[in-house]
Scaffold this motif. Structure first.
Motif, mmCIF file in Angstrom:
data_model
loop_
_atom_site.group_PDB
_atom_site.id
_atom_site.type_symbol
_atom_site.label_atom_id
_atom_site.label_comp_id
_atom_site.label_asym_id
_atom_site.label_seq_id
_atom_site.Cartn_x
_atom_site.Cartn_y
_atom_site.Cartn_z
ATOM 1 N N LYS A 119 -1.900 -43.764 34.041
ATOM 2 C CA LYS A 119 -1.208 -43.712 32.772
ATOM 3 C C LYS A 119 -2.100 -44.064 31.602
ATOM 4 C CE LYS A 119 0.789 -48.310 33.087
ATOM 5 N NZ LYS A 119 2.015 -49.047 33.084
ATOM 6 N N GLU A 120 -3.319 -44.615 31.886
ATOM 7 C CA GLU A 120 -4.211 -44.904 30.773
ATOM 8 C C GLU A 120 -4.982 -43.675 30.321
ATOM 9 O OE1 GLU A 120 -6.611 -45.606 34.494
ATOM 10 O OE2 GLU A 120 -4.634 -46.196 33.845
ATOM 11 N N GLU A 121 -4.897 -42.598 31.080
ATOM 12 C CA GLU A 121 -5.590 -41.366 30.699
ATOM 13 C C GLU A 121 -4.863 -40.687 29.556
ATOM 14 O OE1 GLU A 121 -8.488 -40.439 32.074
ATOM 15 O OE2 GLU A 121 -8.373 -42.267 33.237
ATOM 16 N N VAL A 149 -2.319 -44.640 26.497
ATOM 17 C CA VAL A 149 -1.596 -45.908 26.479
ATOM 18 C C VAL A 149 -2.532 -47.007 25.984
ATOM 19 C CG1 VAL A 149 -0.523 -47.646 27.955
ATOM 20 C CG2 VAL A 149 -0.008 -45.239 28.303
ATOM 21 N N THR A 150 -3.769 -46.982 26.437
ATOM 22 C CA THR A 150 -4.736 -47.984 26.035
ATOM 23 C C THR A 150 -4.996 -47.928 24.538
ATOM 24 O OG1 THR A 150 -5.799 -47.863 28.200
ATOM 25 C CG2 THR A 150 -7.086 -48.816 26.416
ATOM 26 N N GLU A 151 -5.203 -46.731 24.004
ATOM 27 C CA GLU A 151 -5.479 -46.594 22.568
ATOM 28 C C GLU A 151 -4.287 -47.047 21.735
ATOM 29 O OE1 GLU A 151 -6.397 -42.474 22.391
ATOM 30 O OE2 GLU A 151 -8.479 -42.745 23.006
ATOM 31 N N ARG A 152 -3.085 -46.691 22.166
ATOM 32 C CA ARG A 152 -1.893 -47.109 21.420
ATOM 33 C C ARG A 152 -1.729 -48.630 21.459
ATOM 34 N NH1 ARG A 152 0.521 -42.673 24.170
ATOM 35 N NH2 ARG A 152 1.575 -44.167 25.523
ATOM 36 N N ALA A 153 -1.932 -49.216 22.629
ATOM 37 C CA ALA A 153 -1.794 -50.668 22.761
ATOM 38 C C ALA A 153 -2.857 -51.393 21.938
ATOM 39 C CB ALA A 153 -1.890 -51.075 24.230
ATOM 40 N N ARG A 154 -4.066 -50.865 21.961
ATOM 41 C CA ARG A 154 -5.158 -51.467 21.185
ATOM 42 C C ARG A 154 -4.865 -51.380 19.684
ATOM 43 N NH1 ARG A 154 -10.384 -52.864 22.477
ATOM 44 N NH2 ARG A 154 -10.209 -52.050 24.568
ATOM 45 N N ALA A 155 -4.385 -50.224 19.225
ATOM 46 C CA ALA A 155 -4.064 -50.044 17.806
ATOM 47 C C ALA A 155 -2.902 -50.953 17.390
ATOM 48 C CB ALA A 155 -3.721 -48.585 17.521
ATOM 49 N N ALA A 170 -11.846 -57.309 17.501
ATOM 50 C CA ALA A 170 -11.926 -57.097 18.947
ATOM 51 C C ALA A 170 -11.044 -55.935 19.392
ATOM 52 C CB ALA A 170 -11.522 -58.367 19.690
ATOM 53 N N PHE A 171 -9.928 -55.734 18.697
ATOM 54 C CA PHE A 171 -9.038 -54.633 19.037
ATOM 55 C C PHE A 171 -9.428 -53.338 18.334
ATOM 56 C CE2 PHE A 171 -5.990 -58.172 19.982
ATOM 57 C CZ PHE A 171 -5.915 -57.927 21.339
ATOM 58 N N GLY A 172 -10.511 -53.367 17.596
ATOM 59 C CA GLY A 172 -11.002 -52.154 16.945
ATOM 60 C C GLY A 172 -10.457 -51.925 15.552
ATOM 61 N N GLY A 173 -9.795 -52.917 14.988
ATOM 62 C CA GLY A 173 -9.259 -52.787 13.639
ATOM 63 C C GLY A 173 -10.329 -53.089 12.605
ATOM 64 N N LEU A 184 0.675 -57.341 29.071
ATOM 65 C CA LEU A 184 -0.421 -57.275 30.054
ATOM 66 C C LEU A 184 -0.121 -56.332 31.202
ATOM 67 C CD1 LEU A 184 -1.412 -61.030 30.348
ATOM 68 C CD2 LEU A 184 -2.636 -59.232 29.150
ATOM 69 N N LEU A 185 1.128 -56.230 31.565
ATOM 70 C CA LEU A 185 1.501 -55.407 32.722
ATOM 71 C C LEU A 185 1.399 -53.916 32.442
ATOM 72 C CD1 LEU A 185 4.622 -57.447 33.836
ATOM 73 C CD2 LEU A 185 2.313 -57.558 34.779
ATOM 74 N N ASP A 186 1.373 -53.553 31.164
ATOM 75 C CA ASP A 186 1.417 -52.142 30.797
ATOM 76 C C ASP A 186 0.059 -51.536 30.476
ATOM 77 O OD1 ASP A 186 4.176 -52.309 31.031
ATOM 78 O OD2 ASP A 186 4.429 -52.852 28.926
ATOM 79 N N VAL A 187 -1.001 -52.330 30.515
ATOM 80 C CA VAL A 187 -2.322 -51.819 30.129
ATOM 81 C C VAL A 187 -3.322 -52.033 31.256
ATOM 82 C CG1 VAL A 187 -1.948 -52.124 27.652
ATOM 83 C CG2 VAL A 187 -2.923 -53.988 28.976
#
Length: 178
Positions: free
Chosen positions: A44-46, A55-61, A101-104, A148-151
């Motif tokens: 799901k992270e793809e 999912v990773t990019e959305r969570a990071r943003a 750290a989150f890219g902001g 944490l469980l979703d990333v």
């Protein structure tokens, strides 16, 4: 007086410590992997087929936006209560590092001309303002711990670290008021 040697386990049977160490090592190795890396994996992270963010990019943003909003709360409190500058500046600086750290985009330190004007966003008393910051830090730390469980691996570790830092900030803000 020499210590007696522990009794030997019957040969062929693993000792309890060996089993525990093996289980811990296996869990550690499984936790370090960040998911499927082969081209056939559809974790799901793809990125999805439609080209939408992963999912990773959305969570990071989202984490960067939340940290950025928290910096804004610190700025509002600092503008309304300049006497708290010495106490809050180090914590604000850490939250700015979380944004990075989150890219902001990092937020510059507020100056008297660029600081937000005191408004209803900061409570009237300094004690209430610090309590509101502590509550915001605690709420954000709790939501990050739940996420944490979703990333996948690396982002989960980063979220865990930042959630722990937020919980520490909440503690420092709460205990400093006592």
């Amino acid at each position: 007086m020499p210590f007696p040697l522990p009794p030997r386990a019957p040969s062929g049977l693993p000792r309890r410590r060996t089993l525990l160490a093996s289980a811990a090592g296996a869990a550690l190795l499984a936790g370090c992997s960040s998911g499927p890396r082969d081209s056939g994996g559809s974790g799901k992270e793809e990125e999805s087929a439609g080209g939408s963010p992963s999912v990773t990019e959305r969570a990071r943003a989202r984490a960067a936006r939340e940290s950025h909003a928290l910096v804004g709360r610190y700025d509002a409190v600092l503008a309304a209560h300049p006497t708290l500058t010495e106490r809050l500046t180090p914590l604000r600086a850490e939250v700015v590092r979380h944004v990075e750290a989150f890219g902001g985009t990092p937020t510059a330190s507020p100056t008297p001309s660029s600081a937000p004007s005191p408004s209803s966003s900061a409570p009237v008393s300094a004690k209430d303002a610090v309590a509101a910051l502590a509550a915001a830090e605690r709420t954000l730390a709790d939501s990050r711990a739940a996420a944490l469980l979703d990333v996948p691996g690396e982002l989960a570790r980063l979220l865990a670290s930042v959630a722990a830092a937020g919980a520490a900030h909440a503690y420092l803000l709460t205990e400093g008021a006592r």
